[in-house]
Write a protein that holds these residues in place. Structure first.
Motif, PDB file in Angstrom:
ATOM      1  N   LEU A 101      16.961 -83.896  23.465  1.00 14.13           N
ATOM      2  CA  LEU A 101      16.194 -84.377  22.316  1.00 14.13           C
ATOM      3  C   LEU A 101      14.819 -83.728  22.216  1.00 14.13           C
ATOM      4  CD1 LEU A 101      16.919 -88.220  22.566  1.00 14.13           C
ATOM      5  CD2 LEU A 101      18.060 -86.548  21.106  1.00 14.13           C
ATOM      6  N   ALA A 102      14.302 -83.213  23.326  1.00  8.83           N
ATOM      7  CA  ALA A 102      12.940 -82.688  23.354  1.00  8.83           C
ATOM      8  C   ALA A 102      12.671 -81.623  22.285  1.00  8.83           C
ATOM      9  CB  ALA A 102      12.619 -82.148  24.747  1.00  8.83           C
ATOM     10  N   PRO A 103      13.608 -80.685  21.993  1.00  7.44           N
ATOM     11  CA  PRO A 103      13.313 -79.694  20.948  1.00  7.44           C
ATOM     12  C   PRO A 103      13.035 -80.326  19.582  1.00  7.44           C
ATOM     13  CG  PRO A 103      15.170 -78.970  22.277  1.00  7.44           C
ATOM     14  CD  PRO A 103      14.883 -80.387  22.681  1.00  7.44           C
ATOM     15  N   ALA A 104      13.779 -81.371  19.231  1.00 10.19           N
ATOM     16  CA  ALA A 104      13.548 -82.040  17.949  1.00 10.19           C
ATOM     17  C   ALA A 104      12.202 -82.754  17.941  1.00 10.19           C
ATOM     18  CB  ALA A 104      14.677 -83.033  17.672  1.00 10.19           C
ATOM     19  N   GLU A 107      18.328 -80.642  10.127  1.00 11.01           N
ATOM     20  CA  GLU A 107      17.478 -79.663  10.808  1.00 11.01           C
ATOM     21  C   GLU A 107      17.187 -80.081  12.244  1.00 11.01           C
ATOM     22  OE1 GLU A 107      14.127 -77.870   8.180  1.00 11.01           O
ATOM     23  OE2 GLU A 107      14.408 -79.935   7.510  1.00 11.01           O
ATOM     24  N   LEU A 108      16.864 -81.361  12.417  1.00  8.17           N
ATOM     25  CA  LEU A 108      16.524 -81.852  13.747  1.00  8.17           C
ATOM     26  C   LEU A 108      17.740 -81.823  14.664  1.00  8.17           C
ATOM     27  CD1 LEU A 108      14.312 -84.864  12.612  1.00  8.17           C
ATOM     28  CD2 LEU A 108      13.520 -82.654  13.502  1.00  8.17           C
ATOM     29  N   ALA A 109      18.905 -82.184  14.123  1.00  4.74           N
ATOM     30  CA  ALA A 109      20.135 -82.152  14.921  1.00  4.74           C
ATOM     31  C   ALA A 109      20.465 -80.724  15.338  1.00  4.74           C
ATOM     32  CB  ALA A 109      21.287 -82.762  14.126  1.00  4.74           C
ATOM     33  N   ARG A 110      20.230 -79.774  14.428  1.00  2.00           N
ATOM     34  CA  ARG A 110      20.507 -78.372  14.744  1.00  2.00           C
ATOM     35  C   ARG A 110      19.598 -77.896  15.884  1.00  2.00           C
ATOM     36  NH1 ARG A 110      18.865 -75.971  10.226  1.00  2.00           N
ATOM     37  NH2 ARG A 110      20.692 -76.792   9.129  1.00  2.00           N
ATOM     38  N   ALA A 111      18.336 -78.328  15.882  1.00  2.00           N
ATOM     39  CA  ALA A 111      17.415 -77.940  16.947  1.00  2.00           C
ATOM     40  C   ALA A 111      17.863 -78.484  18.300  1.00  2.00           C
ATOM     41  CB  ALA A 111      16.009 -78.447  16.630  1.00  2.00           C
ATOM     42  N   ALA A 112      18.516 -79.652  18.263  1.00  2.00           N
ATOM     43  CA  ALA A 112      19.015 -80.262  19.493  1.00  2.00           C
ATOM     44  C   ALA A 112      20.433 -79.806  19.837  1.00  2.00           C
ATOM     45  CB  ALA A 112      18.976 -81.788  19.351  1.00  2.00           C
TER      46      ALA A 112
END
Length: 305
Positions: A203-206, A222-227
């Protein structure tokens, strides 16, 4: 912001670490430390003692080099043994030069104390993320750094060189940061909140995206893609860790940023609204009032009175 959620949260909460003194003790002794709107920090410099929470729970054995942080909601007792009638910390006299008190008879035990002032934002940003009591043992991975900081703090107390109060408070701040790093490395005991979410490497990247650019209109995809997760998996995992859905977390973070700006800055409300992602001042004002309970201008006036 810095895209470092830990640094950001400490800055936004206006958390100020203050070294408040300590004590030496021997024989039969006990001291009660009352809960207030502060996180209490105690470090055992020499010897050992028991920590007894007055709200219940098993006594905690503290050894030389251990550090404990209490969330301040309940008072607790440090003592040589169970059954000793405690003195209230407010009734104990400290030596003005060293800010150290003497308890019982002897000096087998020495502790230094400090607190984290949470009054600026009512303490909720930090307090909600922490367990009731954090116990960092002397053999923890972060303990050598903590021990060095404690030794420096004791040295400042003994030498009383120019700038001692400022240096002591900064050392206390660094001690607290190290304690939080211990929490991140041992996250199983953390309650749901931003600190537990930050401890989750997936989760840290999001979180870093939301903290790095809070004004961006982040979408769940977008946030899910980052994670590197599907939207559903990300949303479920984030809520389990943080206690709220991702976009609710983003809203709360924006309101925390806005509250800090209102306390510290003179920028117009419309400019603050844009900085946290709102194109309309009225939409921002309504969101802020729902979150904080008062309108932005009223909050600013109250904070400055």
């Amino acid at each position: 912001m810095s895209a470092d959620p830990l640094s950001d949260a400490l800055a936004v909460a206006d958390a100020r670490s203050v070294f408040s003194g300590g004590f030496t003790a021997g024989g039969a002794w006990a001291i009660r430390l009352r809960g207030r709107d502060k996180l209490k920090v105690n470090a055992v410099v020499r010897g050992g003692c028991l920590l007894v929470r007055e709200g219940g729970g098993e006594p905690v054995k503290l050894s030389e080099g251990d550090v404990v942080v209490s969330d301040g909601r309940q008072s607790y007792v440090l003592c040589s043994a169970l059954g000793v009638e405690p003195l209230d910390s407010g009734d104990v006299s400290m030596e003005p030069g060293t800010r150290m008190a003497r308890l019982g008879h002897g000096e087998e035990v020495a502790c230094v104390s400090g607190h984290i002032d949470l009054s600026r934002d009512s303490g909720e940003l930090l307090r909600r993320a922490l367990p009731e009591l954090i116990h960092v043992r002397a053999d923890a991975a972060e303990a050598p750094v903590l021990r060095w900081l404690i030794d420096q703090l004791v040295g400042e107390m003994k030498t009383r060189r120019a700038g001692v109060e400022f240096a002591s408070d900064q050392l206390a701040q660094l001690m607290f940061v190290q304690v939080l790093r211990v929490c991140l490395s041992e996250s199983d005991g953390l309650p749901s909140g931003w600190l537990r979410a930050l401890a989750d490497e997936r989760l840290a990247p999001a979180l870093r995206l939301m903290h790095g650019d809070p004004g961006h209109p982040w979408q769940l995809e977008e946030l899910a893609r980052a994670a590197s997760m599907s939207r559903t998996t990300f949303a479920v995992r984030f809520k389990e860790a943080a206690g709220v859905p991702p976009l609710t977390y983003l809203l709360n973070w924006r309101m925390s940023l806005a509250a800090r700006a209102l306390r510290q800055d003179t920028a117009p409300v419309a400019a603050l609204a844009r900085s946290v992602g709102y194109t309309s001042e009225s939409a921002f004002s309504n969101a802020f009032k729902r979150s904080v309970g008062v309108a932005p201008r009223r909050y600013r006036e109250s904070a400055r009175s």
